[in-house]
Design an enzyme around this catalytic site. Structure first.
Site, short mmCIF file in Angstrom:
data_model
loop_
_atom_site.label_atom_id
_atom_site.label_comp_id
_atom_site.label_asym_id
_atom_site.label_seq_id
_atom_site.Cartn_x
_atom_site.Cartn_y
_atom_site.Cartn_z
N LYS A 1 -0.02 2.44 2.47
CA LYS A 1 1.22 1.70 2.19
C LYS A 1 2.20 1.93 3.34
O LYS A 1 1.99 2.74 4.22
CB LYS A 1 1.87 2.19 0.88
CG LYS A 1 0.99 2.13 -0.35
CD LYS A 1 0.79 0.74 -0.86
CE LYS A 1 -0.07 0.78 -2.12
NZ LYS A 1 -0.86 -0.41 -2.29
N SER B 1 -2.95 -5.49 -1.21
CA SER B 1 -1.58 -4.98 -1.24
C SER B 1 -0.89 -4.90 0.12
O SER B 1 0.33 -4.86 0.17
CB SER B 1 -1.53 -3.61 -1.91
OG SER B 1 -2.06 -2.62 -1.07
#
Length: 178
Positions: A87, A44
């Site tokens: 993230k 990711s």
């Protein structure tokens, strides 16, 4: 030649034991109060951080300052706080985030956010999301392969769930992260 006495053996043993206890204490303090160590489990955040990379996060990064847009953070996953996620902060407290044709727009802006760190053109329409105060909206850099704020039951990361700002990739190779 003089043979060592039992007393000198115990003296030396105690010196080694003190040294081991000191080293363990230092490691515990560093690990629990200064740094957070994490392994990247998925794609990711690629190309910024690759699957299998190991990174350090600075636990003190937000003691005297606030998180900023584009910071890469390590945090407790809002849908299951036993899991840690990494993230990039995209939406700040009080902002409205909308994704159109894969591009991110803040507060209805005509210009999308700069996202030169994404490895390919993101796709999809999402939102709008209005970020609560003391919370953040986060996305993975590899947006087409990221389980992030767009897909969670609780789409925002509360500021008190942020464990640190990712600052250094140390394996394989060393790289400062922005």
């Amino acid at each position: 030649m003089k043979e060592p006495t039992q007393s000198s053996f115990w003296k030396e043993f105690m010196e080694y034991l003190k040294m081991i206890i000191f080293v363990v204490a230092v490691v515990l303090v560093v690990n629990n109060f200064l740094l957070i160590n994490a392994k990247i489990p998925s794609e990711s955040m690629e190309q910024t951080i690759m699957t299998g990379d190991r990174v350090f996060g600075n636990r003190l990064a937000y003691v005297f300052g606030e998180p900023e847009r584009y910071d890469i953070i390590i945090f407790k996953y809002p849908d299951n706080e036993k899991e840690l996620f990494i993230k990039r902060i995209i939406g700040m407290p009080g902002e409205t985030v909308e994704i159109k044709d894969g591009k991110v727009y803040i507060n209805g802006s005509e210009e999308p956010l700069k996202d030169s760190f994404t490895p390919e053109t993101p796709v999809g329409d999402y939102g709008p999301y209005t970020v609560p105060e003391d919370s953040y909206f986060v996305l993975g850099d590899n947006r087409n392969y990221s389980r992030d704020s767009r897909f969670w039951n609780n789409p925002y990361v509360a500021e008190d769930k942020i464990l640190g700002k990712t600052v250094l990739k140390y394996f394989p190779g060393i790289k400062l992260l922005k």
